[in-house]
Design a protein around this motif. Structure first.
Motif, PDB file in Angstrom:
ATOM      1  N   GLN A  60      47.131  15.729  20.392  1.00  0.00           N
ATOM      2  CA  GLN A  60      46.660  13.696  20.418  1.00  0.00           C
ATOM      3  C   GLN A  60      47.197  13.715  21.873  1.00  0.00           C
ATOM      4  OE1 GLN A  60      47.231  11.728  17.446  1.00  0.00           O
ATOM      5  NE2 GLN A  60      46.025  10.084  17.908  1.00  0.00           N
ATOM      6  N   GLU A  98      45.970  14.589  24.637  1.00  0.00           N
ATOM      7  CA  GLU A  98      44.842  13.405  25.380  1.00  0.00           C
ATOM      8  C   GLU A  98      45.028  12.872  26.219  1.00  0.00           C
ATOM      9  OE1 GLU A  98      42.891  13.557  21.569  1.00  0.00           O
ATOM     10  OE2 GLU A  98      41.716  15.061  22.011  1.00  0.00           O
ATOM     11  N   LYS A  99      46.463  12.291  25.268  1.00  0.00           N
ATOM     12  CA  LYS A  99      46.529  10.586  25.801  1.00  0.00           C
ATOM     13  C   LYS A  99      47.213  10.585  27.648  1.00  0.00           C
ATOM     14  CE  LYS A  99      47.883   8.181  21.038  1.00  0.00           C
ATOM     15  NZ  LYS A  99      48.429   8.121  20.482  1.00  0.00           N
TER      16      LYS A  99
END
Length: 450
Positions: A356, A359-360
């Motif tokens: 995650q 992805e950010k």
């Protein structure tokens, strides 16, 4: 052209001479927007990342406003750490080198970890400008050695870090004893909501300037993400460090305990390494920074808070032992390399739970290349997790030999990586297939919705 350089700000001649000596010709965006406001006595908030020129944006107008004929404190500049305060003081001294003898401006560095009684003795004559940590400045105020009630200019540098480290109360104590007509200058990468009460208490209609760097990270940085998979993390980091043979590499960890463990392992492997974190004594931290600046160290293992704002030349590699919880720190970390037009490589070791965060960072504009490191060879894979494009090449640690290769230990589904478990147990293949099928089903649902 005159209108394009620092002369248009009508600064004192010695400041223009100092800038010219350092090779500065054109002001940066934050300098362009804040120097006139500070000169005019306005409260300001400068929101910017490292490398935007914010230090000169407040040092130049402050020194321009100092009256050298009045022997009293006129400006106070605070920083969250001793290292950052020392760095600000060094920049200040570079500007003061060209100050005429009959108009000398006196500045004093006041930080913890130094002899307090000696500091008190040195303040028998009050300096025009004080640079330091808020805690030490407050202590010397309590000792009645430092008189800040005459000072009408206060800089709070790295205000978000002041807040995180619990130093805003110390800054408040200093500000409350300064002149009633206080001009406050706040500089910070972010302006957290919890900082608002402090800002409202002291600031009136501040000029708020937010400057984004042209690139979120320097364009000459290569961002490599490397999967940990089933390997032990600390030996893996040591192997990576050995393979790169840097001029200077900084290994970032999230905690001081991790920093000690990594540094100890690197020392045991025979590497020339030092560590920098908040658990060291001030004298130790000072010695480490001296060794780093004198290029006596090849590897520095550091935490984010200890390294924040430190500008060390010649950093060729960054190794992220783990991804920082606050992703802004990723930008600060990698910003230590690829300076002054040079190249740099940032390695980030990632685990499944980091997906995650990656992805950010991708959404923020970071372009990753996906590598693996096995038996002394770097392998760039055809396609990174999360759909990051790349080319297949295999290189020895010198990165000269290239061969085609395919990743063996990860199956890909819809751009996602399904990693092999660290501890291989009976039935893991069945579980992996089930996980893969679930992911494929999820991807089909997303496609159908689109």
């Amino acid at each position: 052209m005159k209108s394009e350089n620092f002369k248009r700000f009508e600064l004192k001649p010695f400041l223009i001479e100092a800038l010219s000596n350092q090779g500065f010709v054109l002001p940066t965006e934050i300098q362009e927007r804040l120097i006139p406001a500070i000169k005019n006595g306005r409260d300001v908030i400068g929101q910017s990342q490292t490398g935007t020129g914010k230090t000169l944006s407040f040092l130049l107008p402050i020194l321009d406003k100092i009256n050298p004929t009045v022997n009293e404190v006129q400006a106070v500049i605070t920083a969250p750490t001793r290292e950052l305060a020392s760095q600000l003081f060094d920049e200040l001294k570079k500007l003061l080198e060209f100050c005429p003898e009959n108009e000398q401006i006196h500045a004093k560095l006041l930080v913890g970890g130094t002899d307090r009684s000696r500091a008190i003795e040195s303040l028998k004559v009050q300096p025009h400008v004080v640079v330091g940590t808020a805690g030490r400045i407050g202590d010397l105020m309590d000792d009645q050695a430092l008189q800040v009630y005459t000072a009408a200019m206060l800089v709070v540098d790295e205000a978000d870090q002041m807040l995180d480290m619990g130093f805003i109360a110390d800054v408040d104590k200093v500000a409350s004893r300064m002149a009633e007509s206080l001009q406050m200058m706040i500089f910070s990468a972010t302006i957290p909501e919890k900082l608002q009460p402090f800002l409202k208490k002291y600031m009136t209609d501040p000029r708020h300037v937010q400057v984004e760097p042209k690139h979120i990270a320097a364009s000459k940085i290569e961002h490599r993400i490397v999967p940990l998979r089933h390997r032990e993390k600390i030996p893996f980091v040591v192997d990576i460090a050995k393979s790169i043979n840097p001029y200077l590499a900084i290994v970032f960890t999230n905690t001081k305990e991790q920093a000690d463990e990594v540094a100890d392992a690197m020392l045991a492997a025979g590497l020339n390494v030092e560590r920098l974190h908040g658990g060291l004594q001030p004298r130790q931290r000072k010695q480490v920074m001296k060794q780093v600046k004198e290029v006596k160290v090849q590897y520095l293992v550091a935490t984010d808070l200890a390294a924040r704002g430190i500008d060390v030349k010649g950093v060729t590699h960054i190794i992220n032992f783990n991804i920082p919880k606050d992703l802004d720190f990723y930008i600060h970390r990698v910003g230590r390399t690829a300076r002054a037009g040079l190249d740099g490589i940032a390695f980030t070791i990632y685990e499944d739970h980091d997906q995650q965060a990656i992805e950010k960072l991708l959404k923020r504009g970071i372009t990753f290349t996906y590598y693996d490191f096995k038996q002394g060879s770097w392998t760039q894979l055809e396609r990174a997790p999360l759909g990051v494009p790349g080319k297949k090449k295999t290189t020895k640690s010198s990165e000269t030999t290239k061969t085609e290769t395919k990743p063996k230990e990860q199956k890909r589904t819809g751009g996602k990586a399904v990693a092999r478990p660290k501890n291989v147990k009976p039935g893991y293949k069945k579980k992996a297939r089930f996980k893969q099928a679930k992911e494929e089903q999820r991807q089909r649902r997303i496609k159908k919705k689109k």
